[in-house]
Write a protein that holds these residues in place. Structure first.
Motif, PDB file in Angstrom:
ATOM      1  N   VAL A  51       3.233  -1.515  11.127  1.00 12.35           N
ATOM      2  CA  VAL A  51       1.987  -0.852  10.735  1.00 12.35           C
ATOM      3  C   VAL A  51       2.147  -0.238   9.348  1.00 12.35           C
ATOM      4  O   VAL A  51       1.293  -0.421   8.474  1.00 12.35           O
ATOM      5  CB  VAL A  51       1.580   0.229  11.774  1.00 12.35           C
ATOM      6  CG1 VAL A  51       0.373   1.014  11.287  1.00 12.35           C
ATOM      7  CG2 VAL A  51       1.292  -0.416  13.119  1.00 12.35           C
ATOM      8  N   LYS A  52       3.244   0.467   9.128  1.00 17.88           N
ATOM      9  CA  LYS A  52       3.492   1.091   7.817  1.00 17.88           C
ATOM     10  C   LYS A  52       3.540   0.044   6.712  1.00 17.88           C
ATOM     11  O   LYS A  52       2.966   0.243   5.637  1.00 17.88           O
ATOM     12  CB  LYS A  52       4.817   1.865   7.836  1.00 17.88           C
ATOM     13  CG  LYS A  52       4.774   3.131   8.620  1.00 17.88           C
ATOM     14  CD  LYS A  52       6.149   3.783   8.526  1.00 17.88           C
ATOM     15  CE  LYS A  52       6.349   4.843   9.542  1.00 17.88           C
ATOM     16  NZ  LYS A  52       7.718   5.340   9.557  1.00 17.88           N
ATOM     17  N   GLU A  53       4.227  -1.058   6.968  1.00 15.64           N
ATOM     18  CA  GLU A  53       4.357  -2.119   5.968  1.00 15.64           C
ATOM     19  C   GLU A  53       2.991  -2.675   5.563  1.00 15.64           C
ATOM     20  O   GLU A  53       2.706  -2.858   4.379  1.00 15.64           O
ATOM     21  CB  GLU A  53       5.230  -3.232   6.544  1.00 15.64           C
ATOM     22  CG  GLU A  53       5.468  -4.394   5.614  1.00 15.64           C
ATOM     23  CD  GLU A  53       6.292  -5.486   6.288  1.00 15.64           C
ATOM     24  OE1 GLU A  53       5.944  -6.663   6.098  1.00 15.64           O
ATOM     25  OE2 GLU A  53       7.261  -5.149   7.002  1.00 15.64           O
ATOM     26  N   HIS A  54       2.137  -2.918   6.543  1.00 14.28           N
ATOM     27  CA  HIS A  54       0.805  -3.460   6.252  1.00 14.28           C
ATOM     28  C   HIS A  54      -0.069  -2.444   5.531  1.00 14.28           C
ATOM     29  O   HIS A  54      -0.767  -2.783   4.575  1.00 14.28           O
ATOM     30  CB  HIS A  54       0.127  -3.956   7.518  1.00 14.28           C
ATOM     31  CG  HIS A  54       0.861  -5.080   8.169  1.00 14.28           C
ATOM     32  ND1 HIS A  54       1.240  -6.225   7.498  1.00 14.28           N
ATOM     33  CD2 HIS A  54       1.324  -5.226   9.429  1.00 14.28           C
ATOM     34  CE1 HIS A  54       1.891  -7.022   8.316  1.00 14.28           C
ATOM     35  NE2 HIS A  54       1.958  -6.437   9.487  1.00 14.28           N
ATOM     36  N   ALA A  57       1.034  -2.189   1.902  1.00 15.17           N
ATOM     37  CA  ALA A  57       0.556  -3.308   1.086  1.00 15.17           C
ATOM     38  C   ALA A  57      -0.918  -3.144   0.721  1.00 15.17           C
ATOM     39  O   ALA A  57      -1.332  -3.506  -0.381  1.00 15.17           O
ATOM     40  CB  ALA A  57       0.770  -4.632   1.824  1.00 15.17           C
ATOM     41  N   LEU A  58      -1.704  -2.568   1.618  1.00 12.18           N
ATOM     42  CA  LEU A  58      -3.134  -2.414   1.374  1.00 12.18           C
ATOM     43  C   LEU A  58      -3.477  -1.225   0.481  1.00 12.18           C
ATOM     44  O   LEU A  58      -4.441  -1.276  -0.277  1.00 12.18           O
ATOM     45  CB  LEU A  58      -3.882  -2.258   2.701  1.00 12.18           C
ATOM     46  CG  LEU A  58      -3.917  -3.495   3.584  1.00 12.18           C
ATOM     47  CD1 LEU A  58      -4.470  -3.143   4.963  1.00 12.18           C
ATOM     48  CD2 LEU A  58      -4.743  -4.593   2.939  1.00 12.18           C
ATOM     49  N   LEU A  59      -2.706  -0.145   0.550  1.00 10.47           N
ATOM     50  CA  LEU A  59      -3.130   1.102  -0.099  1.00 10.47           C
ATOM     51  C   LEU A  59      -2.273   1.580  -1.272  1.00 10.47           C
ATOM     52  O   LEU A  59      -2.725   2.418  -2.044  1.00 10.47           O
ATOM     53  CB  LEU A  59      -3.196   2.231   0.946  1.00 10.47           C
ATOM     54  CG  LEU A  59      -4.211   2.045   2.070  1.00 10.47           C
ATOM     55  CD1 LEU A  59      -4.057   3.162   3.099  1.00 10.47           C
ATOM     56  CD2 LEU A  59      -5.620   2.015   1.523  1.00 10.47           C
ATOM     57  N   GLN A  60      -1.055   1.115  -1.419  1.00 13.51           N
ATOM     58  CA  GLN A  60      -0.148   1.720  -2.392  1.00 13.51           C
ATOM     59  C   GLN A  60      -0.577   1.568  -3.852  1.00 13.51           C
ATOM     60  O   GLN A  60      -0.191   2.390  -4.678  1.00 13.51           O
ATOM     61  CB  GLN A  60       1.265   1.191  -2.218  1.00 13.51           C
ATOM     62  CG  GLN A  60       1.459  -0.228  -2.715  1.00 13.51           C
ATOM     63  CD  GLN A  60       2.895  -0.688  -2.593  1.00 13.51           C
ATOM     64  OE1 GLN A  60       3.783   0.104  -2.279  1.00 13.51           O
ATOM     65  NE2 GLN A  60       3.122  -1.959  -2.828  1.00 13.51           N
TER      66      GLN A  60
END
Length: 166
Positions: A51-54, A57-60
């Motif tokens: 979940v953190k990885e996805h 990728a979407l928000l960073q």
């Protein structure tokens, strides 16, 4: 956004490039597309790390704060991912009423809250912790559990649940 460089391969989980030349920007776009796909409706959440990885990728890469919500059903399968509020470089206004309205609209049983820190530092602020507690209390009134609040940055992610701050 371009979607033409990557196609599904013949084997599940494989992809074929349409052209030999792929830029860094193309790779980042493809990573976001894959993360969005993995957060599609009906998918089960397999681990907090995934979940953190996805979410990372979407928000960073946003230059401003974005508050989003991952809506889940009673079995913690994904109903949807929604970017709800956009702010400035160091803050965004979040309205519990709107969060509750979205959860009810989609019949969510649980949620994972998330937002980014454009500064690169994933450590939750006192305001983040306070907001999380307000949202937990607000959503509990309508029977929606807050499973986590994940702060995303270019340097990593911080889970308020893992830190014991929920």
């Amino acid at each position: 956004m371009r979607y033409h460089k990557l196609k599904a391969g013949s084997e599940p989980g494989t992809y074929v490039m349409e052209s030999a030349l792929v830029t860094e920007e193309d790779i980042l776009i493809m990573a976001k597309q894959l993360s969005r796909k993995r957060l599609n409706k009906g998918r089960a959440l397999t681990s907090p790390g995934d979940v953190k990885e996805h979410l990372r990728a979407l928000l960073q890469d946003h230059p401003h704060e974005v508050f989003a919500i991952l809506l889940l059903d009673t079995q913690h399968k994904i109903i949807g991912f929604h970017e709800m509020f956009r702010g400035t470089i160091d803050s965004t206004s979040v309205y519990p009423r709107e969060v509750a309205k979205l959860a009810l609209e989609h019949n969510a049983a649980a949620v994972i809250l998330t937002h980014n820190h454009p500064s690169g530092e994933p450590t939750p602020s006192q305001a983040d912790i306070k907001l999380t507690k307000v949202l937990i209390e607000s959503l509990a009134l309508i029977g929606v559990r807050v499973l986590d609040h994940i702060v995303v940055s270019s340097q990593g992610c911080a889970s308020l649940a893992e830190r014991g701050e929920m």
